[in-house]
Design a protein around this motif. Sequence first.
Motif, PDB file in Angstrom:
ATOM      1  N   GLU A  20       0.853  -1.180   0.000  1.00 18.68           N
ATOM      2  CA  GLU A  20       0.000   0.000   0.000  1.00 18.68           C
ATOM      3  C   GLU A  20       0.891   1.233   0.000  1.00 18.68           C
ATOM      4  O   GLU A  20       1.900   1.279   0.697  1.00 18.68           O
ATOM      5  N   ILE A  21       0.527   2.217  -0.819  1.00 19.53           N
ATOM      6  CA  ILE A  21       1.260   3.485  -0.855  1.00 19.53           C
ATOM      7  C   ILE A  21       0.452   4.521  -0.088  1.00 19.53           C
ATOM      8  O   ILE A  21      -0.740   4.707  -0.340  1.00 19.53           O
ATOM      9  N   LYS A  22       1.097   5.168   0.873  1.00 21.70           N
ATOM     10  CA  LYS A  22       0.392   6.136   1.711  1.00 21.70           C
ATOM     11  C   LYS A  22       1.041   7.517   1.598  1.00 21.70           C
ATOM     12  O   LYS A  22       2.268   7.639   1.470  1.00 21.70           O
ATOM     13  N   GLU A  23       0.198   8.518   1.646  1.00 18.53           N
ATOM     14  CA  GLU A  23       0.652   9.901   1.703  1.00 18.53           C
ATOM     15  C   GLU A  23       0.041  10.541   2.947  1.00 18.53           C
ATOM     16  O   GLU A  23      -1.145  10.345   3.225  1.00 18.53           O
ATOM     17  N   PHE A  24       0.831  11.282   3.682  1.00 15.40           N
ATOM     18  CA  PHE A  24       0.377  11.875   4.928  1.00 15.40           C
ATOM     19  C   PHE A  24       0.248  13.385   4.796  1.00 15.40           C
ATOM     20  O   PHE A  24       0.979  14.023   4.030  1.00 15.40           O
ATOM     21  N   LYS A  55       5.989  10.148  -0.053  1.00 20.42           N
ATOM     22  CA  LYS A  55       5.183   8.931  -0.148  1.00 20.42           C
ATOM     23  C   LYS A  55       5.877   7.815   0.631  1.00 20.42           C
ATOM     24  O   LYS A  55       7.106   7.742   0.687  1.00 20.42           O
ATOM     25  N   TRP A  56       5.046   6.955   1.200  1.00 22.12           N
ATOM     26  CA  TRP A  56       5.572   5.793   1.919  1.00 22.12           C
ATOM     27  C   TRP A  56       5.004   4.521   1.306  1.00 22.12           C
ATOM     28  O   TRP A  56       3.821   4.440   0.995  1.00 22.12           O
ATOM     29  N   SER A 105       8.178  -0.868   5.878  1.00 18.63           N
ATOM     30  CA  SER A 105       7.848   0.362   5.167  1.00 18.63           C
ATOM     31  C   SER A 105       9.107   1.100   4.778  1.00 18.63           C
ATOM     32  O   SER A 105      10.150   0.969   5.427  1.00 18.63           O
ATOM     33  N   SER A 164      10.335   5.003   2.816  1.00 15.10           N
ATOM     34  CA  SER A 164       9.972   6.301   2.254  1.00 15.10           C
ATOM     35  C   SER A 164      10.590   6.464   0.870  1.00 15.10           C
ATOM     36  O   SER A 164      11.675   5.925   0.594  1.00 15.10           O
TER      37      SER A 164
END
Length: 445
Positions: free
Chosen positions: A19-23, A29-30, A45, A47
Amino acid sequence: MNVFEGLVNKIKSVNWEFEIKEFQNVDNKWLFFKVPKEREGEELSISEKNINIDVITNTNFEKFRLIKGFEGIWSKDLKCIECEIETGAPFTRNLLTVLHKLLAEDNIEKPINDVDEIQIQENELDEENESNISKVRVYISNNIEVYFGYCSKEFSIFSSLKSMMPLERMMNRVITLQIKGINVNSHEEALQYLLKISNSLFFQFSHYLYFPMKLRNERLNRRDRLKHRMKTDEVQASLSNSVILKYEYDNEPMSLYIHGRNSSDLPLNQFLSFYQTIEYYFPIYSNIEAKQKIKRLLKDPLFDPNNDTKLTKILSIVQANRSGEIGDERSQLKATVKNCVEDIDLREFILDNDERKEYFEKNNGKKLSACTINAKGKSNDIINEVCERIYDIRCRIVHKKANGYEGELILPYSPEIKQIIHDINLVEFVAQKVLIDNSSPFTTP
Protein backbone atom coordinates in the motif's frame (compact mmCIF):
# COMPACT_ATOMS: atom_id res chain seq x y z
CA MET A 1 9.80 5.76 -14.22
CA ASN A 2 11.54 6.93 -11.06
CA VAL A 3 13.32 4.74 -8.52
CA PHE A 4 10.36 4.63 -6.12
CA GLU A 5 8.07 3.36 -8.90
CA GLY A 6 10.67 0.76 -9.79
CA LEU A 7 10.62 -0.44 -6.19
CA VAL A 8 6.84 -0.69 -6.27
CA ASN A 9 6.99 -2.69 -9.53
CA LYS A 10 9.37 -5.16 -7.91
CA ILE A 11 6.88 -5.69 -5.10
CA LYS A 12 4.08 -6.14 -7.65
CA SER A 13 6.10 -8.70 -9.62
CA VAL A 14 6.13 -11.14 -6.69
CA ASN A 15 2.54 -10.44 -5.58
CA TRP A 16 3.40 -9.15 -2.14
CA GLU A 17 0.69 -7.16 -0.41
CA PHE A 18 1.48 -3.45 -0.48
CA GLU A 19 0.00 0.00 0.00
CA ILE A 20 1.26 3.49 -0.86
CA LYS A 21 0.39 6.14 1.71
CA GLU A 22 0.65 9.90 1.70
CA PHE A 23 0.38 11.87 4.93
CA GLN A 24 -0.93 15.38 5.48
CA ASN A 25 1.65 18.17 5.57
CA VAL A 26 4.37 15.75 4.43
CA ASP A 27 5.67 15.91 0.88
CA ASN A 28 6.66 12.28 0.89
CA LYS A 29 5.18 8.93 -0.15
CA TRP A 30 5.57 5.79 1.92
CA LEU A 31 5.47 2.22 0.65
CA PHE A 32 4.11 -0.35 3.13
CA PHE A 33 4.60 -3.96 2.07
CA LYS A 34 4.35 -7.45 3.58
CA VAL A 35 7.29 -9.81 3.24
CA PRO A 36 6.27 -13.50 3.35
CA LYS A 37 7.28 -15.29 6.55
CA GLU A 38 6.12 -18.90 6.81
CA ARG A 39 2.31 -18.70 6.47
CA GLU A 40 2.12 -15.04 7.42
CA GLY A 41 3.72 -11.76 6.44
CA GLU A 42 5.72 -9.05 8.19
CA GLU A 43 4.93 -5.46 7.31
CA LEU A 44 7.84 -3.18 6.49
CA SER A 45 7.85 0.36 5.17
CA ILE A 46 10.14 2.66 3.23
CA SER A 47 9.97 6.30 2.25
CA GLU A 48 10.46 7.45 -1.33
CA LYS A 49 13.13 9.79 0.08
CA ASN A 50 15.12 7.05 1.78
CA ILE A 51 18.77 7.74 0.98
CA ASN A 52 19.33 4.07 0.10
CA ILE A 53 16.33 3.59 -2.16
CA ASP A 54 18.59 3.25 -5.24
CA VAL A 55 20.65 0.53 -3.57
CA ILE A 56 17.54 -1.32 -2.38
CA THR A 57 15.82 -1.23 -5.78
CA ASN A 58 18.91 -2.63 -7.51
CA THR A 59 19.10 -5.77 -5.33
CA ASN A 60 17.26 -9.08 -5.45
CA PHE A 61 15.43 -8.44 -2.17
CA GLU A 62 12.09 -9.47 -3.72
CA LYS A 63 13.40 -13.00 -4.26
CA PHE A 64 13.75 -13.57 -0.51
CA ARG A 65 11.42 -14.52 2.33
CA LEU A 66 11.90 -14.17 6.07
CA ILE A 67 12.67 -17.03 8.44
CA LYS A 68 10.24 -17.08 11.35
CA GLY A 69 11.83 -17.04 14.79
CA PHE A 70 15.29 -15.97 13.59
CA GLU A 71 16.88 -12.93 12.02
CA GLY A 72 17.26 -14.73 8.72
CA ILE A 73 16.19 -14.90 5.06
CA TRP A 74 15.99 -17.59 2.40
CA SER A 75 15.45 -17.79 -1.34
CA LYS A 76 14.19 -20.65 -3.48
CA ASP A 77 15.29 -18.95 -6.71
CA LEU A 78 18.79 -18.08 -5.50
CA LYS A 79 19.24 -21.33 -3.54
CA CYS A 80 20.51 -19.67 -0.40
CA ILE A 81 19.85 -19.21 3.32
CA GLU A 82 21.32 -16.47 5.51
CA CYS A 83 21.01 -15.81 9.24
CA GLU A 84 22.66 -13.40 11.66
CA ILE A 85 25.17 -14.77 14.16
CA GLU A 86 25.55 -13.68 17.78
CA THR A 87 28.54 -14.23 20.00
CA GLY A 88 29.42 -12.97 23.42
CA ALA A 89 30.48 -9.32 23.21
CA PRO A 90 33.10 -8.12 22.41
CA PHE A 91 33.86 -11.11 20.22
CA THR A 92 31.51 -10.49 17.29
CA ARG A 93 33.79 -7.95 15.65
CA ASN A 94 36.71 -10.42 15.89
CA LEU A 95 34.76 -13.48 14.78
CA LEU A 96 35.93 -13.60 11.15
CA THR A 97 39.54 -13.03 12.19
CA VAL A 98 39.38 -15.79 14.78
CA LEU A 99 37.67 -18.24 12.41
CA HIS A 100 40.19 -17.48 9.66
CA LYS A 101 43.03 -18.26 12.03
CA LEU A 102 41.30 -21.30 13.48
CA LEU A 103 40.54 -22.89 10.12
CA ALA A 104 44.00 -22.10 8.77
CA GLU A 105 45.59 -24.35 11.40
CA ASP A 106 46.13 -27.94 10.32
CA ASN A 107 46.36 -29.20 13.88
CA ILE A 108 44.31 -27.53 16.61
CA GLU A 109 45.84 -28.37 19.96
CA LYS A 110 43.86 -26.23 22.40
CA PRO A 111 40.75 -24.07 22.62
CA ILE A 112 40.94 -20.33 22.02
CA ASN A 113 39.75 -19.20 25.42
CA ASP A 114 41.40 -15.93 26.21
CA VAL A 115 40.77 -12.40 24.95
CA ASP A 116 44.51 -11.64 24.88
CA GLU A 117 45.12 -14.69 22.73
CA ILE A 118 42.46 -13.55 20.29
CA GLN A 119 44.04 -10.09 20.17
CA ILE A 120 47.46 -11.58 19.44
CA GLN A 121 46.06 -13.58 16.56
CA GLU A 122 44.35 -10.50 15.19
CA ASN A 123 47.63 -8.56 15.31
CA GLU A 124 49.41 -11.38 13.53
CA LEU A 125 46.85 -11.20 10.75
CA ASP A 126 47.28 -7.43 10.56
CA GLU A 127 50.98 -7.92 9.92
CA GLU A 128 50.11 -10.29 7.10
CA ASN A 129 47.66 -7.74 5.64
CA GLU A 130 44.81 -10.15 6.25
CA SER A 131 42.81 -8.07 8.71
CA ASN A 132 40.20 -7.01 6.14
CA ILE A 133 38.56 -10.41 6.06
CA SER A 134 34.96 -10.19 4.85
CA LYS A 135 34.16 -13.89 4.45
CA VAL A 136 35.41 -17.24 5.75
CA ARG A 137 34.37 -20.46 4.02
CA VAL A 138 33.88 -23.35 6.43
CA TYR A 139 32.35 -26.07 4.24
CA ILE A 140 31.96 -27.07 0.60
CA SER A 141 30.42 -30.28 -0.77
CA ASN A 142 28.06 -31.21 -3.62
CA ASN A 143 27.82 -27.56 -4.75
CA ILE A 144 26.75 -26.48 -1.25
CA GLU A 145 29.00 -23.83 0.29
CA VAL A 146 28.81 -22.51 3.84
CA TYR A 147 30.36 -19.19 4.85
CA PHE A 148 30.63 -16.83 7.77
CA GLY A 149 30.85 -13.26 6.57
CA TYR A 150 29.48 -9.74 6.55
CA CYS A 151 25.81 -9.82 5.60
CA SER A 152 24.52 -9.48 2.05
CA LYS A 153 22.78 -6.34 0.79
CA GLU A 154 19.46 -8.18 0.77
CA PHE A 155 19.83 -9.25 4.39
CA SER A 156 20.84 -5.76 5.47
CA ILE A 157 17.77 -4.29 3.74
CA PHE A 158 15.29 -6.37 5.73
CA SER A 159 17.11 -6.01 9.05
CA SER A 160 17.65 -2.26 8.71
CA LEU A 161 13.98 -1.64 7.84
CA LYS A 162 12.95 -3.64 10.91
CA SER A 163 15.51 -2.26 13.36
CA MET A 164 15.89 1.36 12.12
CA MET A 165 19.65 0.78 11.97
CA PRO A 166 21.35 2.50 8.96
CA LEU A 167 21.86 0.19 5.99
CA GLU A 168 25.60 0.94 5.72
CA ARG A 169 26.12 0.10 9.37
CA MET A 170 24.37 -3.24 8.95
CA MET A 171 26.50 -4.20 5.93
CA ASN A 172 29.80 -3.38 7.63
CA ARG A 173 28.97 -4.77 11.04
CA VAL A 174 26.53 -7.69 11.02
CA ILE A 175 28.01 -11.16 10.53
CA THR A 176 25.84 -13.91 9.10
CA LEU A 177 25.97 -17.62 8.40
CA GLN A 178 25.48 -17.99 4.64
CA ILE A 179 24.48 -21.24 2.95
CA LYS A 180 24.64 -21.23 -0.86
CA GLY A 181 23.75 -23.74 -3.57
CA ILE A 182 21.09 -25.46 -1.49
CA ASN A 183 17.68 -26.48 -2.85
CA VAL A 184 14.94 -25.18 -0.56
CA ASN A 185 11.29 -25.15 -1.58
CA SER A 186 9.57 -24.14 1.64
CA HIS A 187 10.05 -22.22 4.87
CA GLU A 188 10.12 -25.50 6.81
CA GLU A 189 12.94 -26.85 4.64
CA ALA A 190 14.92 -23.61 4.97
CA LEU A 191 14.54 -23.62 8.76
CA GLN A 192 15.48 -27.29 9.09
CA TYR A 193 18.61 -26.88 6.94
CA LEU A 194 19.61 -23.76 8.86
CA LEU A 195 19.27 -25.50 12.23
CA LYS A 196 20.95 -28.68 11.04
CA ILE A 197 23.99 -26.89 9.64
CA SER A 198 24.35 -24.28 12.39
CA ASN A 199 23.96 -26.83 15.21
CA SER A 200 26.72 -28.97 13.68
CA LEU A 201 29.07 -26.02 13.21
CA PHE A 202 28.44 -24.39 16.56
CA PHE A 203 28.94 -27.63 18.44
CA GLN A 204 32.27 -28.28 16.73
CA PHE A 205 33.45 -24.71 17.30
CA SER A 206 32.43 -24.93 20.95
CA HIS A 207 35.41 -27.25 21.49
CA TYR A 208 37.86 -24.61 20.29
CA LEU A 209 36.25 -21.24 21.02
CA TYR A 210 35.62 -19.99 24.53
CA PHE A 211 32.85 -17.62 23.50
CA PRO A 212 29.44 -18.96 22.43
CA MET A 213 27.92 -18.73 18.97
CA LYS A 214 24.23 -18.84 18.18
CA LEU A 215 21.65 -17.80 15.62
CA ARG A 216 20.16 -14.42 16.43
CA ASN A 217 16.52 -14.42 17.51
CA GLU A 218 14.10 -12.52 15.33
CA ARG A 219 14.17 -8.79 16.02
CA LEU A 220 10.94 -7.10 17.01
CA ASN A 221 9.72 -4.88 14.21
CA ARG A 222 10.20 -1.18 14.98
CA ARG A 223 6.48 -0.67 14.34
CA ASP A 224 5.68 -3.25 17.06
CA ARG A 225 8.09 -1.58 19.48
CA LEU A 226 6.55 1.84 18.96
CA LYS A 227 3.03 0.53 19.56
CA HIS A 228 3.94 -0.45 23.10
CA ARG A 229 5.78 2.72 24.12
CA MET A 230 4.17 5.45 26.09
CA LYS A 231 3.00 8.48 24.14
CA THR A 232 5.37 11.43 24.19
CA ASP A 233 2.91 13.67 26.02
CA GLU A 234 2.40 10.98 28.69
CA VAL A 235 6.16 10.73 29.22
CA GLN A 236 6.52 14.49 29.49
CA ALA A 237 3.60 14.69 31.94
CA SER A 238 5.14 11.98 34.10
CA LEU A 239 8.55 13.64 34.15
CA SER A 240 7.15 17.08 34.91
CA ASN A 241 5.44 15.70 38.01
CA SER A 242 8.40 13.72 39.27
CA VAL A 243 11.28 14.59 41.56
CA ILE A 244 14.66 13.23 40.53
CA LEU A 245 16.24 10.98 43.18
CA LYS A 246 13.16 11.06 45.33
CA TYR A 247 13.22 7.34 46.10
CA GLU A 248 15.81 4.59 46.21
CA TYR A 249 15.39 0.91 45.41
CA ASP A 250 16.95 -2.38 46.43
CA ASN A 251 19.98 -3.19 44.26
CA GLU A 252 19.31 -6.89 43.64
CA PRO A 253 15.72 -6.73 42.31
CA MET A 254 16.51 -3.51 40.43
CA SER A 255 19.37 -5.22 38.59
CA LEU A 256 16.95 -7.98 37.58
CA TYR A 257 14.42 -5.40 36.43
CA ILE A 258 17.01 -3.49 34.37
CA HIS A 259 18.21 -6.76 32.85
CA GLY A 260 14.63 -7.43 31.80
CA ARG A 261 14.32 -3.98 30.25
CA ASN A 262 17.45 -4.68 28.20
CA SER A 263 16.44 -8.18 27.05
CA SER A 264 13.77 -7.32 24.48
CA ASP A 265 15.44 -9.62 21.94
CA LEU A 266 15.13 -12.54 24.39
CA PRO A 267 11.45 -12.46 25.39
CA LEU A 268 11.51 -15.55 27.63
CA ASN A 269 14.51 -14.19 29.54
CA GLN A 270 12.75 -10.85 29.75
CA PHE A 271 9.62 -12.40 31.25
CA LEU A 272 11.66 -14.35 33.81
CA SER A 273 13.71 -11.28 34.79
CA PHE A 274 10.56 -9.35 35.65
CA TYR A 275 9.15 -12.39 37.47
CA GLN A 276 12.34 -12.72 39.50
CA THR A 277 12.08 -9.03 40.42
CA ILE A 278 8.73 -9.83 42.04
CA GLU A 279 10.03 -13.11 43.48
CA TYR A 280 12.74 -11.27 45.41
CA TYR A 281 10.06 -9.95 47.79
CA PHE A 282 8.19 -13.24 48.30
CA PRO A 283 9.60 -13.85 51.84
CA ILE A 284 8.42 -10.45 53.06
CA TYR A 285 4.80 -10.74 51.98
CA SER A 286 4.32 -14.47 52.51
CA ASN A 287 5.46 -14.00 56.12
CA ILE A 288 3.10 -11.05 56.59
CA GLU A 289 0.17 -13.09 55.33
CA ALA A 290 1.12 -16.02 57.55
CA LYS A 291 1.27 -13.77 60.61
CA GLN A 292 -2.18 -12.37 59.87
CA LYS A 293 -3.67 -15.84 59.52
CA ILE A 294 -2.11 -17.00 62.78
CA LYS A 295 -3.38 -13.88 64.57
CA ARG A 296 -6.92 -14.58 63.37
CA LEU A 297 -6.75 -18.16 64.64
CA LEU A 298 -5.35 -17.19 68.03
CA LYS A 299 -7.92 -14.41 68.51
CA ASP A 300 -10.77 -16.81 67.88
CA PRO A 301 -12.56 -17.41 71.24
CA LEU A 302 -13.09 -21.00 70.18
CA PHE A 303 -9.36 -21.63 69.72
CA ASP A 304 -8.26 -24.48 71.96
CA PRO A 305 -4.49 -25.06 72.27
CA ASN A 306 -5.25 -28.61 73.36
CA ASN A 307 -7.14 -29.36 70.16
CA ASP A 308 -4.86 -31.11 67.66
CA THR A 309 -7.01 -30.02 64.72
CA LYS A 310 -6.53 -26.35 65.64
CA LEU A 311 -2.80 -26.83 66.10
CA THR A 312 -2.54 -28.57 62.74
CA LYS A 313 -4.01 -25.45 61.10
CA ILE A 314 -1.25 -23.34 62.58
CA LEU A 315 1.39 -25.83 61.49
CA SER A 316 0.06 -25.83 57.93
CA ILE A 317 0.30 -22.02 57.85
CA VAL A 318 3.90 -21.83 59.05
CA GLN A 319 5.08 -24.83 57.03
CA ALA A 320 8.24 -23.55 55.31
CA ASN A 321 9.50 -24.72 51.93
CA ARG A 322 13.10 -25.63 51.14
CA SER A 323 14.05 -21.96 50.72
CA GLY A 324 12.75 -21.12 54.17
CA GLU A 325 9.78 -19.21 52.74
CA ILE A 326 6.27 -19.80 53.98
CA GLY A 327 3.76 -21.28 51.55
CA ASP A 328 4.13 -22.55 47.99
CA GLU A 329 5.37 -20.29 45.21
CA ARG A 330 1.95 -19.58 43.76
CA SER A 331 0.59 -18.41 47.12
CA GLN A 332 3.71 -16.30 47.70
CA LEU A 333 3.21 -14.60 44.34
CA LYS A 334 -0.40 -13.81 45.18
CA ALA A 335 0.51 -12.51 48.63
CA THR A 336 3.15 -10.20 47.14
CA VAL A 337 0.94 -8.83 44.36
CA LYS A 338 -2.07 -8.32 46.66
CA ASN A 339 0.07 -6.22 49.00
CA CYS A 340 1.65 -4.11 46.25
CA VAL A 341 -0.88 -3.71 43.43
CA GLU A 342 -4.35 -2.24 43.49
CA ASP A 343 -7.20 -4.00 41.72
CA ILE A 344 -8.16 -0.80 39.88
CA ASP A 345 -4.59 -0.25 38.63
CA LEU A 346 -4.53 -3.66 36.95
CA ARG A 347 -7.87 -3.06 35.26
CA GLU A 348 -6.79 0.37 34.00
CA PHE A 349 -3.47 -1.01 32.73
CA ILE A 350 -5.24 -3.62 30.60
CA LEU A 351 -8.20 -1.53 29.43
CA ASP A 352 -6.30 1.67 28.58
CA ASN A 353 -4.45 0.01 25.67
CA ASP A 354 -6.67 -1.22 22.82
CA GLU A 355 -4.34 -4.00 21.65
CA ARG A 356 -3.70 -5.22 25.17
CA LYS A 357 -7.42 -5.07 25.96
CA GLU A 358 -8.31 -7.15 22.89
CA TYR A 359 -5.50 -9.63 23.63
CA PHE A 360 -6.79 -10.44 27.12
CA GLU A 361 -10.52 -10.10 26.35
CA LYS A 362 -10.36 -12.55 23.44
CA ASN A 363 -7.73 -14.69 25.12
CA ASN A 364 -5.51 -14.45 22.04
CA GLY A 365 -2.63 -15.74 24.13
CA LYS A 366 -4.30 -19.04 25.06
CA LYS A 367 -1.38 -20.98 23.57
CA LEU A 368 0.85 -19.36 26.19
CA SER A 369 -1.60 -19.99 29.04
CA ALA A 370 -5.19 -21.12 29.39
CA CYS A 371 -5.59 -18.80 32.40
CA THR A 372 -7.87 -15.91 31.46
CA ILE A 373 -8.06 -12.35 32.77
CA ASN A 374 -11.36 -10.45 32.86
CA ALA A 375 -10.54 -6.77 33.28
CA LYS A 376 -14.10 -5.57 32.58
CA GLY A 377 -15.92 -7.47 35.30
CA LYS A 378 -15.86 -5.73 38.67
CA SER A 379 -16.95 -8.75 40.69
CA ASN A 380 -14.07 -11.06 39.75
CA ASP A 381 -10.74 -11.24 41.57
CA ILE A 382 -8.46 -9.81 38.87
CA ILE A 383 -5.36 -10.00 41.06
CA ASN A 384 -5.86 -13.73 41.45
CA GLU A 385 -6.39 -14.13 37.68
CA VAL A 386 -3.28 -12.11 36.85
CA CYS A 387 -1.18 -14.14 39.29
CA GLU A 388 -2.48 -17.44 37.92
CA ARG A 389 -1.57 -16.42 34.37
CA ILE A 390 1.87 -15.06 35.28
CA TYR A 391 2.69 -18.16 37.33
CA ASP A 392 1.45 -20.53 34.62
CA ILE A 393 3.63 -18.90 31.95
CA ARG A 394 6.59 -18.85 34.32
CA CYS A 395 6.22 -22.60 34.93
CA ARG A 396 5.97 -23.33 31.21
CA ILE A 397 9.15 -21.37 30.54
CA VAL A 398 11.19 -23.20 33.19
CA HIS A 399 9.23 -26.45 32.69
CA LYS A 400 8.36 -26.72 36.35
CA LYS A 401 5.73 -29.19 37.53
CA ALA A 402 2.86 -27.53 39.34
CA ASN A 403 0.49 -29.67 41.44
CA GLY A 404 1.59 -32.79 39.62
CA TYR A 405 0.73 -31.33 36.21
CA GLU A 406 3.45 -30.67 33.72
CA GLY A 407 2.43 -28.38 30.87
CA GLU A 408 4.15 -28.09 27.52
CA LEU A 409 7.44 -26.21 27.53
CA ILE A 410 7.43 -22.79 25.84
CA LEU A 411 10.41 -22.94 23.49
CA PRO A 412 12.45 -19.86 22.55
CA TYR A 413 11.49 -20.16 18.88
CA SER A 414 7.91 -21.37 19.18
CA PRO A 415 5.24 -19.47 17.17
CA GLU A 416 3.45 -18.17 20.27
CA ILE A 417 6.54 -16.21 21.36
CA LYS A 418 5.50 -13.31 19.17
CA GLN A 419 2.32 -12.92 21.25
CA ILE A 420 4.07 -12.88 24.61
CA ILE A 421 4.78 -9.14 24.48
CA HIS A 422 1.44 -8.36 26.20
CA ASP A 423 2.21 -10.82 29.01
CA ILE A 424 5.70 -9.33 29.32
CA ASN A 425 4.16 -5.87 29.63
CA LEU A 426 1.82 -7.21 32.33
CA VAL A 427 4.51 -8.84 34.45
CA GLU A 428 6.72 -5.75 34.01
CA PHE A 429 3.87 -3.55 35.25
CA VAL A 430 3.47 -5.76 38.33
CA ALA A 431 7.25 -5.71 38.91
CA GLN A 432 7.20 -1.90 38.76
CA LYS A 433 4.46 -1.73 41.38
CA VAL A 434 6.33 -4.13 43.66
CA LEU A 435 9.53 -2.09 43.34
CA ILE A 436 7.62 1.12 44.05
CA ASP A 437 5.93 -0.37 47.11
CA ASN A 438 9.31 -1.42 48.50
CA SER A 439 11.16 1.81 47.72
CA SER A 440 12.32 4.18 50.45
CA PRO A 441 13.10 7.90 50.58
CA PHE A 442 16.40 8.67 48.88
CA THR A 443 19.30 9.38 51.22
CA THR A 444 22.50 11.14 50.20
CA PRO A 445 25.53 8.84 50.27
